[in-house]
Design a protein around this motif. Structure first.
Motif, PDB file in Angstrom:
ATOM      1  N   VAL A 189       0.801  -1.230   0.000  1.00 54.77           N
ATOM      2  CA  VAL A 189       0.000   0.000   0.000  1.00 54.77           C
ATOM      3  C   VAL A 189       0.830   1.275   0.000  1.00 54.77           C
ATOM      4  O   VAL A 189       0.476   2.257  -0.648  1.00 54.77           O
ATOM      5  CB  VAL A 189      -0.995   0.048   1.183  1.00 54.77           C
ATOM      6  N   LYS A 193       0.791   4.073  -3.100  1.00 57.31           N
ATOM      7  CA  LYS A 193       0.414   5.478  -2.975  1.00 57.31           C
ATOM      8  C   LYS A 193       1.431   6.375  -3.674  1.00 57.31           C
ATOM      9  O   LYS A 193       1.055   7.330  -4.353  1.00 57.31           O
ATOM     10  CB  LYS A 193       0.318   5.832  -1.493  1.00 57.31           C
ATOM     11  N   ILE A 262     -13.269  -5.084  -0.541  1.00 56.91           N
ATOM     12  CA  ILE A 262     -12.972  -5.114   0.895  1.00 56.91           C
ATOM     13  C   ILE A 262     -12.119  -3.897   1.236  1.00 56.91           C
ATOM     14  O   ILE A 262     -11.078  -3.685   0.633  1.00 56.91           O
ATOM     15  CB  ILE A 262     -12.188  -6.383   1.278  1.00 56.91           C
ATOM     16  N   VAL A 263     -12.578  -3.086   2.173  1.00 56.41           N
ATOM     17  CA  VAL A 263     -11.788  -1.927   2.602  1.00 56.41           C
ATOM     18  C   VAL A 263     -11.749  -1.892   4.135  1.00 56.41           C
ATOM     19  O   VAL A 263     -12.658  -2.397   4.777  1.00 56.41           O
ATOM     20  CB  VAL A 263     -12.379  -0.593   2.097  1.00 56.41           C
ATOM     21  N   PRO A 264     -10.686  -1.327   4.716  1.00 53.81           N
ATOM     22  CA  PRO A 264     -10.645  -1.254   6.176  1.00 53.81           C
ATOM     23  C   PRO A 264     -11.501  -0.110   6.702  1.00 53.81           C
ATOM     24  O   PRO A 264     -10.995   0.927   7.112  1.00 53.81           O
ATOM     25  CB  PRO A 264      -9.157  -1.040   6.482  1.00 53.81           C
ATOM     26  N   MET A 268     -17.397  -2.412   7.472  1.00 52.82           N
ATOM     27  CA  MET A 268     -17.024  -3.554   6.625  1.00 52.82           C
ATOM     28  C   MET A 268     -17.363  -4.885   7.291  1.00 52.82           C
ATOM     29  O   MET A 268     -17.788  -5.829   6.630  1.00 52.82           O
ATOM     30  CB  MET A 268     -15.517  -3.465   6.352  1.00 52.82           C
TER      31      MET A 268
ATOM     32  N   HIS B 211      -0.861  -8.196   3.263  1.00 48.53           N
ATOM     33  CA  HIS B 211      -0.568  -6.762   3.356  1.00 48.53           C
ATOM     34  C   HIS B 211      -1.853  -5.949   3.188  1.00 48.53           C
ATOM     35  O   HIS B 211      -1.827  -4.739   3.139  1.00 48.53           O
ATOM     36  CB  HIS B 211       0.513  -6.340   2.353  1.00 48.53           C
ATOM     37  N   LEU B 213      -4.975  -4.563   4.624  1.00 50.39           N
ATOM     38  CA  LEU B 213      -5.598  -4.265   5.915  1.00 50.39           C
ATOM     39  C   LEU B 213      -7.099  -4.512   5.895  1.00 50.39           C
ATOM     40  O   LEU B 213      -7.674  -4.921   6.898  1.00 50.39           O
ATOM     41  CB  LEU B 213      -5.355  -2.801   6.268  1.00 50.39           C
ATOM     42  N   GLY B 214      -7.723  -4.247   4.746  1.00 50.46           N
ATOM     43  CA  GLY B 214      -9.162  -4.460   4.636  1.00 50.46           C
ATOM     44  C   GLY B 214      -9.505  -5.916   4.875  1.00 50.46           C
ATOM     45  O   GLY B 214     -10.418  -6.251   5.628  1.00 50.46           O
ATOM     46  N   LEU B 215      -8.724  -6.795   4.253  1.00 52.60           N
ATOM     47  CA  LEU B 215      -8.919  -8.224   4.415  1.00 52.60           C
ATOM     48  C   LEU B 215      -8.708  -8.626   5.869  1.00 52.60           C
ATOM     49  O   LEU B 215      -9.507  -9.362   6.448  1.00 52.60           O
ATOM     50  CB  LEU B 215      -7.932  -8.955   3.507  1.00 52.60           C
ATOM     51  N   TYR B 217      -9.006  -6.877   8.524  1.00 56.99           N
ATOM     52  CA  TYR B 217     -10.102  -6.388   9.347  1.00 56.99           C
ATOM     53  C   TYR B 217     -11.351  -7.245   9.142  1.00 56.99           C
ATOM     54  O   TYR B 217     -12.041  -7.599  10.089  1.00 56.99           O
ATOM     55  CB  TYR B 217     -10.383  -4.930   8.988  1.00 56.99           C
ATOM     56  N   TYR B 218     -11.614  -7.581   7.878  1.00 57.18           N
ATOM     57  CA  TYR B 218     -12.851  -8.289   7.570  1.00 57.18           C
ATOM     58  C   TYR B 218     -12.881  -9.691   8.169  1.00 57.18           C
ATOM     59  O   TYR B 218     -13.887 -10.116   8.705  1.00 57.18           O
ATOM     60  CB  TYR B 218     -13.050  -8.370   6.053  1.00 57.18           C
ATOM     61  N   VAL B 219     -11.772 -10.419   8.092  1.00 53.15           N
ATOM     62  CA  VAL B 219     -11.826 -11.823   8.497  1.00 53.15           C
ATOM     63  C   VAL B 219     -11.392 -12.096   9.934  1.00 53.15           C
ATOM     64  O   VAL B 219     -11.825 -13.074  10.524  1.00 53.15           O
ATOM     65  CB  VAL B 219     -10.981 -12.735   7.569  1.00 53.15           C
ATOM     66  N   ALA B 237      -9.139  -6.835  16.233  1.00 51.23           N
ATOM     67  CA  ALA B 237      -9.136  -6.267  14.882  1.00 51.23           C
ATOM     68  C   ALA B 237      -9.832  -4.917  14.843  1.00 51.23           C
ATOM     69  O   ALA B 237      -9.343  -3.955  14.249  1.00 51.23           O
ATOM     70  CB  ALA B 237      -9.803  -7.239  13.922  1.00 51.23           C
ATOM     71  N   ILE B 241      -8.022  -1.276  13.726  1.00 48.67           N
ATOM     72  CA  ILE B 241      -8.373  -0.573  12.488  1.00 48.67           C
ATOM     73  C   ILE B 241      -9.081   0.747  12.791  1.00 48.67           C
ATOM     74  O   ILE B 241      -8.832   1.760  12.135  1.00 48.67           O
ATOM     75  CB  ILE B 241      -9.262  -1.461  11.583  1.00 48.67           C
ATOM     76  N   LEU B 252      -0.207   3.220   7.860  1.00 50.91           N
ATOM     77  CA  LEU B 252      -0.622   2.106   7.003  1.00 50.91           C
ATOM     78  C   LEU B 252      -2.097   2.235   6.631  1.00 50.91           C
ATOM     79  O   LEU B 252      -2.492   2.061   5.480  1.00 50.91           O
ATOM     80  CB  LEU B 252      -0.380   0.802   7.766  1.00 50.91           C
ATOM     81  N   ASP B 255      -2.762   4.966   4.162  1.00 52.46           N
ATOM     82  CA  ASP B 255      -2.302   4.707   2.801  1.00 52.46           C
ATOM     83  C   ASP B 255      -3.268   3.873   1.966  1.00 52.46           C
ATOM     84  O   ASP B 255      -3.139   3.808   0.757  1.00 52.46           O
ATOM     85  CB  ASP B 255      -0.950   3.981   2.836  1.00 52.46           C
ATOM     86  N   VAL B 256      -4.214   3.198   2.605  1.00 52.83           N
ATOM     87  CA  VAL B 256      -5.137   2.345   1.850  1.00 52.83           C
ATOM     88  C   VAL B 256      -6.233   3.208   1.232  1.00 52.83           C
ATOM     89  O   VAL B 256      -6.849   4.004   1.930  1.00 52.83           O
ATOM     90  CB  VAL B 256      -5.788   1.300   2.783  1.00 52.83           C
TER      91      VAL B 256
END
Lengths: 337, 266
Positions: A189, A193, A262-264, A268, B211, B213-215, B217-219, B237, B241, B252, B255-256
């Motif tokens: 990431v 950027k 999927i996003v943090p 979500m 790497h 972060l969305g993944l 957090y989700y799982v 988690a 986040i 981090l 940056d997403v």
């Protein structure tokens, strides 16, 4: 409204396989690219995004072949140019291309500055080595790339730095159109950027005219692109403004695609991921009817009986048998598949 | 989750590559404790040492120092039999589905090997039944697959076949090293759904190395953030986040590219 710089009409290109099968990876694609625009192209693996990128350069080598259609840059149909003219006048100057694994495109035995000298030698042979170095270092400085990169060998650079270097080298002739094919998919990431920032800098400083950005990462396109095309099985199934396509997709395929993001972000955890059952059709043997029919949850009999025409609703276009109003109401079931 | 059901834990894990001046501390004094049925994610950028750690946990790589305890006892990998025993319980999925299979074996043989590793004697019919069940689980047809070589499958099919193997082996712990980084978004949701289904059906503990972060957090239940071989932050988690404490975690997350917020490119 900005001037259109590139107009593609009904482009069809195919791969010729060993068994003499013709695989139409780009099948009737039309698009317009305006000056200063970033156009995003999204779709799953194997939908023809990368083939479209290659085809747009007008430069075909086996197994890729040209079938029909026109690619006009500034009103000139590049498909009608001689090979030699195409190479010296179009490639690099009008269109530059960054391949998917761009970082591996650098010859490890050459210093970075040699690549730039090679390009300049082809297009401005009267420049001396000193002048080339000056020009390159000025360009690198304005893109915030360190000077030491010019005299370094590729293996001394990190992945992200290599990627940025390749982008800087391929845009050294100020091309009107830059085609970036998944420029960030191999990066983490933070490097992603920095690369995106570089692309935006290139556009803002006028080093490139417009960008065609190919990726399968939709959250990225939301921040980068002005307009988005969604590709499926060699066709464009939906096109429109970025916000419309991302937040309010119309085509059932786009809807499913957006459901797999999927996003943090906080909510979500409560979202259900959509997954699309089945696999895309075999492009070597396309049946009549909608290409998404086998995987679509709203499929009906007529979908398979006729080829679907593109429908236009204000500034949006989509390829589906249903009307805009009906599609807007349709909701993808989270639990499908 | 209470302290009693720690399944796999490590103290002061260190891995050094190279000698003398070119020493690289790939994993630098890492502690972890995984509980039964937990889903854990290790998140970090390229070169942060997360894959090295995964290999140490899998027993593919020897750590320079540190102890790993499995089921409360020190892990024993000294003999061939002990390693076999460990790999019955701890299994992995890797990043690149194209290089995860023996190219000379047909799918049938690949699946039969899983039954062999388990060491149970089954009749032909039962074996067939088991393989069919595994293929059903990943929504592929056993009849179509059995005579194919791995290179005849697509990337997504291969990654699913990998999950079918895990389904048959039924391990206690699964280490998934970037299982979705080489496949696109739609396939990613298919793979994730399958993995989560495995956890529910087989009571498996899963460690994701990623790497994304969305993944993570989700799982996952617990997230570890890694930087330059060290764990800089760990915790629930949601806490990590939504309310990151460490500056690196904050960076981090910033940056997403996200959907609802603007992306700060500076």
């Amino acid at each position: 409204m900005n001037r259109q710089i590139m107009v593609v009409k009904d482009l069809r290109t195919y791969y010729k396989t060993r068994l003499n099968e013709h695989v139409y990876a780009v099948d009737g694609v039309s698009l317009q690219l305006k000056e200063r625009e970033i156009l995003g192209i999204a779709g799953e693996s194997g939908c023809g995004k990368s083939t479209l990128a290659l085809s747009l350069m007008g430069f075909y080598f086996p197994p890729l072949n040209f079938k029909s259609g026109s690619i006009k840059i500034d009103g000139v149909d590049i498909m009608k140019l001689e090979y030699e003219n195409l190479r010296t006048q179009v490639l690099g100057k009008k269109i530059a291309y960054i391949p998917q694994a761009a970082m591996n495109a650098l010859n490890p035995t050459k210093k970075i500055i040699r690549f730039i000298e090679d390009i300049i030698k082809e297009h401005n042979p009267e420049l001396s080595k000193g002048q080339v170095y000056k020009m390159a270092s000025k360009r690198f400085e304005s893109l915030n790339l360190p000077q030491r990169v010019l005299t370094a060998f590729p293996n001394e650079l990190s992945g992200g730095m290599k990627q940025r270097t390749v982008i800087a080298i391929s845009t050294i002739l100020n091309p009107k159109i830059l085609i970036a094919d998944e420029p960030t998919s191999a990066l983490d990431v933070t490097s992603q950027k920095i690369v995106i920032k570089l692309l935006k800098d290139l556009l803002d400083k006028g080093f490139v005219g417009s960008i065609i950005f190919i990726t399968h990462e939709l959250p990225l396109l939301r921040h980068v692109a002005d307009n988005i095309l969604i590709m499926y099985a060699g066709e464009i199934v939906e096109s429109g403004k970025t916000n419309d396509v991302i937040f309010d997709p119309i085509h059932p395929y786009s809807k499913a695609l957006m459901g797999s993001i999927i996003v943090p972000e906080e909510d979500m955890k409560n979202r259900k991921l959509v997954n699309i059952p089945g696999a895309p059709p075999n492009l070597g043997n396309i049946q009549i009817g909608c290409r998404f029919a086998d995987r679509c949850s709203f499929v009906k009999g007529e979908c398979r009986k006729q080829n679907i025409e593109e429908k236009v609703h204000y500034d949006r276009a989509f390829k589906c048998i249903y009307d805009f109003k009906i599609l807007k109401e349709l909701q993808i079931n989270d639990e499908q598949g | 989750m209470n302290k009693d059901n720690v399944l796999l834990s490590g103290q002061h894990i260190v891995k050094i590559f190279g000698y003398g001046r070119s020493k690289v501390w790939a994993v630098n004094d890492v502690d972890f404790a995984f509980h039964e049925r937990e889903i854990i994610s290790f998140v970090g950028e390229s070169g942060s040492g997360k894959t090295t750690l995964a290999r140490i946990i899998l027993g593919l790589l020897k750590s320079t120092s540190g102890d790993i305890r499995y089921k409360g006892k020190p892990r024993n990998l000294k003999s061939h039999g002990a390693r076999r025993q460990y790999w019955k319980d701890v299994q992995g999925i890797f990043q690149d589905p194209y290089s995860s299979f023996n190219q000379f074996y047909r799918v049938e043989k690949l699946l039969l090997d899983c039954i062999k590793l388990q060491g149970v004697k089954l009749a032909e019919k039962e074996k067939l039944e088991k393989m069919r069940e595994a293929c059903d689980f990943i929504n592929l047809e056993y009849k179509e697959l059995r005579n194919k070589y791995p290179f005849e499958l697509s990337g997504g099919q291969m990654q699913r076949l990998m999950i079918a193997r895990i389904f048959m082996l039924d391990p206690k712990v699964l280490i998934a090293d970037e299982p979705t980084s080489m496949i696109d978004a739609c396939l990613r949701s298919t793979i994730l759904k399958l993995l989560l289904k495995l956890r529910v059906e087989n009571n498996m503990m899963i460690v994701f190395i990623t790497h994304d972060l969305g993944l993570a957090y989700y799982v996952s239940d617990t997230v570890y953030i890694m930087k330059e071989g060290k764990i800089v932050e760990r915790g629930n988690a949601k806490d990590i986040i939504i309310n990151p404490k460490h500056a690196y975690t904050k960076q981090l997350i910033k940056d997403v590219p996200k959907l609802s917020e603007a992306w700060d490119l500076s």
